[in-house]
Motif scaffolding. Structure first.
Motif, short mmCIF file in Angstrom:
data_model
loop_
_atom_site.label_atom_id
_atom_site.label_comp_id
_atom_site.label_asym_id
_atom_site.label_seq_id
_atom_site.Cartn_x
_atom_site.Cartn_y
_atom_site.Cartn_z
N SER A 1 0.83 -1.20 0.00
CA SER A 1 0.00 0.00 0.00
C SER A 1 0.86 1.26 0.00
O SER A 1 0.60 2.20 -0.75
CB SER A 1 -0.93 0.02 1.22
OG SER A 1 -1.85 -1.02 1.14
N GLY B 1 2.60 1.54 -3.38
CA GLY B 1 1.66 2.01 -4.39
C GLY B 1 1.36 3.49 -4.22
O GLY B 1 1.23 4.23 -5.20
N TYR B 2 1.27 3.93 -2.98
CA TYR B 2 1.01 5.35 -2.71
C TYR B 2 2.16 6.21 -3.23
O TYR B 2 1.94 7.30 -3.77
CB TYR B 2 0.82 5.56 -1.22
CG TYR B 2 0.43 6.97 -0.86
CD1 TYR B 2 -0.86 7.43 -1.10
CD2 TYR B 2 1.34 7.85 -0.29
CE1 TYR B 2 -1.24 8.72 -0.78
CE2 TYR B 2 0.97 9.14 0.03
CZ TYR B 2 -0.31 9.57 -0.21
OH TYR B 2 -0.67 10.86 0.10
N LEU C 1 2.16 5.42 -7.61
CA LEU C 1 1.00 5.58 -8.49
C LEU C 1 0.54 7.04 -8.55
O LEU C 1 0.85 7.83 -7.65
CB LEU C 1 -0.14 4.70 -7.99
CG LEU C 1 0.08 3.19 -8.09
CD1 LEU C 1 -1.07 2.45 -7.42
CD2 LEU C 1 0.24 2.75 -9.52
N ARG D 1 -2.13 10.14 -8.12
CA ARG D 1 -2.84 10.49 -6.89
C ARG D 1 -4.13 9.71 -6.64
O ARG D 1 -4.33 9.18 -5.56
CB ARG D 1 -3.14 11.99 -6.87
CG ARG D 1 -3.88 12.37 -5.60
CD ARG D 1 -3.87 13.81 -5.35
NE ARG D 1 -2.52 14.14 -4.89
CZ ARG D 1 -2.15 15.31 -4.48
NH1 ARG D 1 -3.00 16.29 -4.48
NH2 ARG D 1 -0.93 15.53 -4.09
N ALA D 2 -5.03 9.62 -7.60
CA ALA D 2 -6.33 8.97 -7.36
C ALA D 2 -6.17 7.48 -7.04
O ALA D 2 -6.68 7.01 -6.02
CB ALA D 2 -7.26 9.18 -8.55
N PRO D 3 -5.45 6.69 -7.86
CA PRO D 3 -5.29 5.28 -7.49
C PRO D 3 -4.47 5.09 -6.22
O PRO D 3 -4.71 4.17 -5.44
CB PRO D 3 -4.59 4.64 -8.68
CG PRO D 3 -4.44 5.67 -9.72
CD PRO D 3 -4.92 6.97 -9.17
N ALA D 4 -3.49 5.99 -6.00
CA ALA D 4 -2.67 5.89 -4.80
C ALA D 4 -3.52 6.11 -3.55
O ALA D 4 -3.40 5.39 -2.56
CB ALA D 4 -1.53 6.90 -4.85
N THR D 5 -4.40 7.10 -3.59
CA THR D 5 -5.27 7.37 -2.46
C THR D 5 -6.21 6.20 -2.21
O THR D 5 -6.41 5.79 -1.07
CB THR D 5 -6.07 8.67 -2.70
OG1 THR D 5 -5.14 9.73 -2.92
CG2 THR D 5 -6.95 8.99 -1.52
N PHE D 6 -6.76 5.66 -3.29
CA PHE D 6 -7.64 4.50 -3.15
C PHE D 6 -6.90 3.31 -2.54
O PHE D 6 -7.41 2.63 -1.65
CB PHE D 6 -8.23 4.11 -4.51
CG PHE D 6 -9.11 2.90 -4.46
CD1 PHE D 6 -10.36 2.95 -3.87
CD2 PHE D 6 -8.66 1.68 -4.96
CE1 PHE D 6 -11.16 1.83 -3.79
CE2 PHE D 6 -9.46 0.56 -4.89
CZ PHE D 6 -10.71 0.63 -4.30
N LEU D 7 -5.68 3.09 -3.00
CA LEU D 7 -4.88 1.97 -2.49
C LEU D 7 -4.58 2.14 -1.00
O LEU D 7 -4.68 1.19 -0.22
CB LEU D 7 -3.59 1.84 -3.29
CG LEU D 7 -2.72 0.64 -2.99
CD1 LEU D 7 -3.48 -0.65 -3.26
CD2 LEU D 7 -1.46 0.69 -3.83
#
Length: 174
Positions: free
Chosen positions: A100, A103-104, A107, A109-115
């Protein structure tokens, strides 16, 4: 790396990363500034320092336990077995946390935040229960009472870092 070295090294690494994240969690929501990068870095350093102090204290206890043992190699083997049990419980959790965070960092911003929300959100709530389960399982499987006590002490110490940081530095919003 051999098991007698790898197990304590892995557990110490997990404990130090957990302590740094405990510093971050203790500081979260305590500061109204918009730019909090430095604030969170200081909080993580405080957590890391607290974790290192905890590990130092635990190393002293383990050293005394090994030094006072009639057969230190047998006690070390028992401690390593107990540590392996802890790793079977904490290892998958640690891998999810590291993935996690990785990935943060990598990745957009949007997928990183989701992850981060997916990986760390629910897992932060499970963390204390996994820590207790790891300490209890290690104590349960240990053949030596000193190893049992050390396993429980290690789990309790890890769980004490965040509340101590919260009371020491973050008791009131800044």
């Amino acid at each position: 790396m051999s098991t007698p070295i790898a197990v304590p090294a892995a557990l110490a690494s997990i404990a130090l990363i957990d302590a740094a994240l405990a510093g971050y969690r203790a500081a979260t929501g305590r500061n109204g500034r918009i730019g909090k990068r430095r604030y969170y870095l200081v909080a993580m350093r405080r957590g890391l320092a607290a974790g290192a102090a905890l590990l130092g204290g635990l190393a002293v206890v383990l050293g005394a336990a090994l030094g006072g043992a009639p057969h230190p190699s047998e006690r070390y083997a028992d401690l390593t077995r107990a540590g392996t049990v802890m790793l079977w419980i904490l290892g998958p959790y640690a891998i999810v946390v590291l993935l996690s965070i990785g990935g943060y960092a990598l990745l957009p911003r949007a997928p990183a935040t989701f992850l981060i929300l997916l990986g760390l959100g629910p897992f932060t709530l499970v963390r204390p229960w996994l820590t207790v389960a790891a300490g209890a399982a290690a104590a349960w499987t240990a053949s030596d009472p000193v190893t049992r006590a050390c396993a429980l002490l290690a789990a309790a110490g890890v769980l004490a870092v965040e509340p101590w940081l919260s009371r020491r530095w973050y008791a009131e919003p800044q």
